[in-house]
Scaffold this motif. Structure first.
Motif, mmCIF file in Angstrom:
data_model
loop_
_atom_site.group_PDB
_atom_site.id
_atom_site.type_symbol
_atom_site.label_atom_id
_atom_site.label_comp_id
_atom_site.label_asym_id
_atom_site.label_seq_id
_atom_site.Cartn_x
_atom_site.Cartn_y
_atom_site.Cartn_z
ATOM 1 N N VAL A 76 12.370 10.190 -3.015
ATOM 2 C CA VAL A 76 11.340 9.454 -3.756
ATOM 3 C C VAL A 76 11.417 9.822 -5.237
ATOM 4 O O VAL A 76 11.425 10.998 -5.600
ATOM 5 C CB VAL A 76 9.939 9.770 -3.204
ATOM 6 N N THR A 77 11.483 8.821 -6.102
ATOM 7 C CA THR A 77 11.578 9.028 -7.547
ATOM 8 C C THR A 77 10.211 8.872 -8.205
ATOM 9 O O THR A 77 9.245 8.426 -7.582
ATOM 10 C CB THR A 77 12.558 8.024 -8.166
ATOM 11 N N GLY B 133 0.810 -1.208 0.000
ATOM 12 C CA GLY B 133 0.000 0.000 0.000
ATOM 13 C C GLY B 133 0.845 1.260 0.000
ATOM 14 O O GLY B 133 2.045 1.223 -0.259
ATOM 15 N N GLN B 134 0.190 2.384 0.287
ATOM 16 C CA GLN B 134 0.794 3.717 0.308
ATOM 17 C C GLN B 134 1.155 4.193 -1.113
ATOM 18 O O GLN B 134 1.177 3.425 -2.064
ATOM 19 C CB GLN B 134 2.029 3.746 1.207
ATOM 20 N N ALA B 135 1.422 5.493 -1.235
ATOM 21 C CA ALA B 135 1.736 6.081 -2.538
ATOM 22 C C ALA B 135 3.230 6.164 -2.793
ATOM 23 O O ALA B 135 3.660 6.290 -3.938
ATOM 24 C CB ALA B 135 1.127 7.481 -2.643
ATOM 25 N N VAL B 136 4.027 6.080 -1.720
ATOM 26 C CA VAL B 136 5.486 6.135 -1.836
ATOM 27 C C VAL B 136 6.075 5.163 -0.822
ATOM 28 O O VAL B 136 5.402 4.762 0.136
ATOM 29 C CB VAL B 136 6.030 7.568 -1.575
ATOM 30 N N PRO B 137 7.345 4.757 -1.000
ATOM 31 C CA PRO B 137 7.976 3.873 -0.009
ATOM 32 C C PRO B 137 8.057 4.534 1.362
ATOM 33 O O PRO B 137 8.381 5.715 1.475
ATOM 34 C CB PRO B 137 9.373 3.631 -0.595
ATOM 35 N N MET B 138 7.769 3.763 2.397
ATOM 36 C CA MET B 138 7.778 4.311 3.755
ATOM 37 C C MET B 138 9.186 4.478 4.311
ATOM 38 O O MET B 138 9.387 5.193 5.292
ATOM 39 C CB MET B 138 6.964 3.390 4.682
ATOM 40 N N ASP B 139 10.175 3.813 3.704
ATOM 41 C CA ASP B 139 11.547 3.882 4.226
ATOM 42 C C ASP B 139 12.406 4.904 3.498
ATOM 43 O O ASP B 139 13.622 4.881 3.594
ATOM 44 C CB ASP B 139 12.200 2.506 4.142
ATOM 45 N N LYS B 140 11.777 5.807 2.726
ATOM 46 C CA LYS B 140 12.513 6.827 1.985
ATOM 47 C C LYS B 140 12.074 8.214 2.412
ATOM 48 O O LYS B 140 10.898 8.439 2.732
ATOM 49 C CB LYS B 140 12.297 6.672 0.477
ATOM 50 N N ASP C 25 9.123 5.290 -8.219
ATOM 51 C CA ASP C 25 8.554 4.849 -6.946
ATOM 52 C C ASP C 25 7.054 5.146 -6.893
ATOM 53 O O ASP C 25 6.256 4.305 -6.461
ATOM 54 C CB ASP C 25 9.249 5.543 -5.773
ATOM 55 N N ARG C 26 6.679 6.316 -7.351
ATOM 56 C CA ARG C 26 5.262 6.699 -7.342
ATOM 57 C C ARG C 26 4.466 5.852 -8.335
ATOM 58 O O ARG C 26 3.345 5.410 -8.035
ATOM 59 C CB ARG C 26 5.114 8.182 -7.664
ATOM 60 N N VAL C 27 5.020 5.634 -9.529
ATOM 61 C CA VAL C 27 4.331 4.813 -10.531
ATOM 62 C C VAL C 27 4.200 3.372 -10.051
ATOM 63 O O VAL C 27 3.158 2.728 -10.218
ATOM 64 C CB VAL C 27 5.090 4.875 -11.876
ATOM 65 N N TYR C 28 5.265 2.866 -9.432
ATOM 66 C CA TYR C 28 5.284 1.486 -8.939
ATOM 67 C C TYR C 28 4.194 1.259 -7.889
ATOM 68 O O TYR C 28 3.520 0.219 -7.890
ATOM 69 C CB TYR C 28 6.666 1.195 -8.362
ATOM 70 N N HIS C 29 3.992 2.221 -7.012
ATOM 71 C CA HIS C 29 2.966 2.100 -5.981
ATOM 72 C C HIS C 29 1.563 2.339 -6.539
ATOM 73 O O HIS C 29 0.574 2.003 -5.865
ATOM 74 C CB HIS C 29 3.222 3.100 -4.844
#
Length: 328
Positions: A182-183, A170-177, A186-190
């Motif tokens: 955030v690239t 879930g989420q729109a971006v990685p939580m560990d970044k 990353d947004r497209v992947y989520h």
């Protein structure tokens, strides 16, 4: 020229009337709700004194008659003040702007995906009418048409995130970044799984409608005449079919904005996506009246804009509407 001016004036009047009606209806429904916004704000187990609660209610105008509350709210809205969100403790306009940046990317990607896949599947099914491929596409579309968005989202999440581990949960971006790290990828992947889930609302409808329309066109008299002149199936579809099936497909696709807005709350809740739909869900659970009414107004404008674009494109593509002018 005068027909276009009349069309734009009539469209603007309908838009303003629609927004006004939605504002009144939303305000009435929220006011009639059994949920107390003051209790939702302070909490059922709050130790706040009754005097402090009354001061908050007086500050919000909750003790005023409903008509006076509506007039006060309408006056502030005209001046650009939609009030403050009880849930997020910030102006409603700020919440809508921040959340809509995520939702618009999700909506547009799902909208394009459903249109392209549905249009292509409909053409393929029509050209292979009666074949195993045609039956498979129809069956798949009927299954998608009847599948609830939240159920399909949970299924996608279970298979591709939990079992296979191909996509994030879930989420729109990685939580560990950090935010600056955030690239775009990353947004497209989520966004892939929520976008695919939301696109099921439009794929089946576009595919089935396109299939039926192209079958009717391919059996028309002018197509039979063009076939007798030696044109191939590909030439028939490109020269005669696409232009005719594009008209209803465009209208149907732009009209699907309302369905996307209806399904985005469920899709974002399943994937914990921080968009406008999840904000709407949180506002409903917390009796956040200003945010509920603000999102209702914004969604009405967005859906109306989609229908307006569809009407304009319909007039550009169809030469018959150019000759007769725009319809108000």
């Amino acid at each position: 020229m005068m027909n276009r001016i009349k069309y734009l004036c009539g469209t603007t009047f309908r838009m303003l009337s629609l927004v006004a009606a939605i504002c009144v209806l939303s305000f009435v429904l929220v006011s009639a709700s059994p949920v107390d916004p003051l209790e939702a704000y302070v909490g059922a187990e709050s130790t706040m004194s009754e005097q402090a609660k009354q001061e908050i209610a007086e500050h919000w105008g909750l003790n005023d008659p409903p008509a006076q509350r509506f007039l006060t709210w309408a006056k502030n809205t005209i001046h650009g003040d939609l009030g403050d969100s009880i849930t997020y403790h910030m102006p409603v306009s700020t919440v809508i702007f921040e959340r809509f940046q995520y939702s618009i990317a999700l909506i547009l990607s799902a909208w394009v995906l459903s249109g392209v896949l549905g249009f292509a599947a409909g053409i393929l099914a029509a050209l292979k009418r009666g074949s195993l491929l045609d039956k498979g596409i129809k069956t798949f579309c009927l299954i998608l048409q009847s599948a609830p968005v939240f159920w399909f989202g949970l299924l996608m999440l279970t298979v591709f995130s939990v079992i296979l581990g191909w996509f994030p949960i879930g989420q729109a971006v990685p939580m560990d970044k950090l935010a600056e790290d955030v690239t775009v990828w990353d947004r497209v992947y989520h966004m892939i799984l929520p976008s695919v889930t939301l696109s099921i609302l439009g794929i089946s409808k576009i595919a089935l409608y396109t299939r039926q329309k192209l079958i009717e066109i391919m059996h028309s008299d002018y197509i039979l005449f063009a076939r007798a002149r030696g044109e191939t199936t590909r030439q028939l579809v490109v020269r005669h079919g696409l232009r005719n099936i594009a008209l209803p497909a465009i209208t149907l696709q732009f009209a699907s904005f309302s369905e996307l807005f209806g399904g985005i709350a469920l899709a974002e809740s399943v994937f914990s996506y921080p968009g406008l739909g999840s904000a709407l869900t949180a506002a409903a659970l917390n009796a956040d009246a200003p945010l509920l009414i603000g999102i209702a107004m914004f969604s009405a404008l967005f859906v109306f804009a989609g229908n307006l674009i569809a009407n304009i494109l319909y007039g550009i593509i169809d030469p018959r509407l150019k000759e007769g002018g725009y319809r108000a």
